[in-house]
Scaffold this active site. Sequence first.
Site, PDB file in Angstrom:
ATOM      1  N   ARG A 160      20.969   3.202  -1.632  1.00 58.54           N
ATOM      2  CA  ARG A 160      20.323   2.042  -0.830  1.00 58.54           C
ATOM      3  C   ARG A 160      20.911   0.651  -1.638  1.00 58.54           C
ATOM      4  O   ARG A 160      21.286   0.709  -2.661  1.00 58.54           O
ATOM      5  CB  ARG A 160      18.800   1.781  -1.211  1.00 58.54           C
ATOM      6  CG  ARG A 160      18.094   3.321  -0.479  1.00 58.54           C
ATOM      7  CD  ARG A 160      16.611   3.265  -0.995  1.00 58.54           C
ATOM      8  NE  ARG A 160      16.292   4.374  -1.819  1.00 58.54           N
ATOM      9  CZ  ARG A 160      15.166   4.551  -2.327  1.00 58.54           C
ATOM     10  NH1 ARG A 160      14.247   3.619  -2.527  1.00 58.54           N
ATOM     11  NH2 ARG A 160      15.000   5.745  -3.081  1.00 58.54           N
ATOM     12  N   ARG A 178       1.268  12.509  -4.621  1.00 62.77           N
ATOM     13  CA  ARG A 178       1.863  11.100  -4.655  1.00 62.77           C
ATOM     14  C   ARG A 178       2.218  10.695  -3.183  1.00 62.77           C
ATOM     15  O   ARG A 178       2.570  11.239  -2.280  1.00 62.77           O
ATOM     16  CB  ARG A 178       3.366  11.299  -5.374  1.00 62.77           C
ATOM     17  CG  ARG A 178       4.140  10.021  -5.327  1.00 62.77           C
ATOM     18  CD  ARG A 178       5.484  10.077  -6.112  1.00 62.77           C
ATOM     19  NE  ARG A 178       6.164   8.885  -6.156  1.00 62.77           N
ATOM     20  CZ  ARG A 178       7.269   8.836  -6.588  1.00 62.77           C
ATOM     21  NH1 ARG A 178       7.809   9.794  -7.073  1.00 62.77           N
ATOM     22  NH2 ARG A 178       8.047   7.471  -6.702  1.00 62.77           N
ATOM     23  N   ASN A 183       4.332  16.168  -4.966  1.00 60.05           N
ATOM     24  CA  ASN A 183       5.216  15.186  -4.916  1.00 60.05           C
ATOM     25  C   ASN A 183       6.264  15.448  -3.598  1.00 60.05           C
ATOM     26  O   ASN A 183       7.159  16.008  -4.083  1.00 60.05           O
ATOM     27  CB  ASN A 183       5.790  14.581  -5.935  1.00 60.05           C
ATOM     28  CG  ASN A 183       7.010  13.307  -5.969  1.00 60.05           C
ATOM     29  OD1 ASN A 183       7.059  12.937  -4.761  1.00 60.05           O
ATOM     30  ND2 ASN A 183       7.254  13.115  -6.970  1.00 60.05           N
ATOM     31  N   GLU A 215       5.534  10.639 -13.866  1.00 58.23           N
ATOM     32  CA  GLU A 215       4.742  10.146 -12.929  1.00 58.23           C
ATOM     33  C   GLU A 215       3.582  11.600 -12.494  1.00 58.23           C
ATOM     34  O   GLU A 215       2.623  11.094 -12.335  1.00 58.23           O
ATOM     35  CB  GLU A 215       5.420  10.250 -11.570  1.00 58.23           C
ATOM     36  CG  GLU A 215       6.392   8.796 -11.504  1.00 58.23           C
ATOM     37  CD  GLU A 215       7.647   8.922 -10.874  1.00 58.23           C
ATOM     38  OE1 GLU A 215       8.429   9.847 -11.029  1.00 58.23           O
ATOM     39  OE2 GLU A 215       8.039   7.913 -10.147  1.00 58.23           O
ATOM     40  N   HIS A 262       7.328   2.552  -7.064  1.00 59.66           N
ATOM     41  CA  HIS A 262       7.558   3.083  -8.328  1.00 59.66           C
ATOM     42  C   HIS A 262       6.218   2.764  -9.263  1.00 59.66           C
ATOM     43  O   HIS A 262       6.541   3.039 -10.544  1.00 59.66           O
ATOM     44  CB  HIS A 262       8.763   2.591  -9.149  1.00 59.66           C
ATOM     45  CG  HIS A 262       9.982   3.149  -8.549  1.00 59.66           C
ATOM     46  ND1 HIS A 262      11.151   2.412  -8.291  1.00 59.66           N
ATOM     47  CD2 HIS A 262      10.424   4.323  -7.996  1.00 59.66           C
ATOM     48  CE1 HIS A 262      12.069   3.243  -7.893  1.00 59.66           C
ATOM     49  NE2 HIS A 262      11.568   4.287  -7.729  1.00 59.66           N
TER      50      HIS A 262
END
Length: 392
Positions: free
Chosen positions: A238, A90, A9, A376, A178
């Site tokens: 963000r 990923r 990732n 994940e 996500h």
Amino acid sequence: MTTHALTVNAGSSSLKFALFALDGLSCRATGLVDRIGGDATLELSDDTGAVLAQRDLGGRGADHAEALRAAIDAVREAFADAEVAVVGHRIVHGGTDHDRPVRLDDDVIAGLKALEPFAPLHQPHNLAGVDGARAAFPEAVQVACFDTAFHRRHPFVNDVFGLPREYYEKGVRRYGFHGLSYEFIASELARTAPDLHAGRVAVAHLGNGASMCGIVGGRSVASTMGFTALDGLPMGTRCGQLDPGVVLYLLEVEGLDAAAISDMLYRRSGLLGLSGISNDMRALEASEDPRADEAIAYFTFRIRRELGGLAAAMEGLDAVVFTGGIGENSDRIRREVCAPMGWLGIDLDEGANAAHDRVVSVGDAAVTVMVIPTNEERVIARAAADAIKGGG
Ligand code: ADP
């Protein structure tokens, strides 16, 4: 030699990786190279969290290829018996085509490179990880797992913006992100709570990045993130949902250029921008500054608004799942989200919530509220194992 899957990732300045034995898919190690491009450090831990290797990479770790080589060296030293047969990556963006994992070859990689303008802050780093892994493991199968794939079959109304149609055709759509986390939560519900899995579930992935997803019968029908990972909830740095007129104002009246606006919206807004203190929820919860409370209040308010919106999109609500660093660990945030939502059938059990139980709603509540840690890496490892089995 035992055959293994390596998951990679690759973010902008960090590389997370994990090693899974393909037999039984048990996780043998997880690792992180941090501060790539600067004073890079590497840490490798086993499944219990015990540290296996910790090193300062000094000059190494200057770029993603170096970081990956250092990660692989550490894995090889700690697991001399491990043969890496497949590497799962990923990849943030799969565009309109990829609704599931795919084996990587030159053609697929070229297609993913063409999507870089859609995710300029993430996709190039993800693909740098692919280049590095192909060089390090030329014999291994390489598999891409997309953050967008789980959302790819949204109904038209949740896939579109109200812009001239040509932009939809050009790929200006609500992709949602996500997805690997949501896929993991859906699989956990299927395994442990099949009735809820069959129903309407709103999942709140609340970490540094934060979004929510409406899942009906195990399939995503709506996401709070849109064309980029900026939309929806305010996040660590963000902005979340924003009137596009604000961007025009910043351009035309404040005289900011695109780079300055991008920097503001991605790196200087959200919890950090509102509080002026930190992007880190733990720091905000510990602060006595009223701006920290206001930033938290905005965060939880937006979660409640989106929860109402997702319930409308799903035509009802059977469960809410909290996950991600904040969702899993902050009983305060869960309480502040849930307490004013009694009208929707949410009734939090204060004791269970404070204890971080798996089910944190009262026994007879109309909506089951759960806390499920996400994983994940496991989703990527499963896809990698399937690609080897099925030819992928
Ligand atoms: P990322 O999106 O980078 O994977 P994480 O899912 O690890 O991020 O979430 C990081 C966030 O979780 C940070 O804001 C951190 O403060 C928050 N967090 C972690 N533990 C706690 C806790 N015990 N209480 C409140 N917030 C927490």
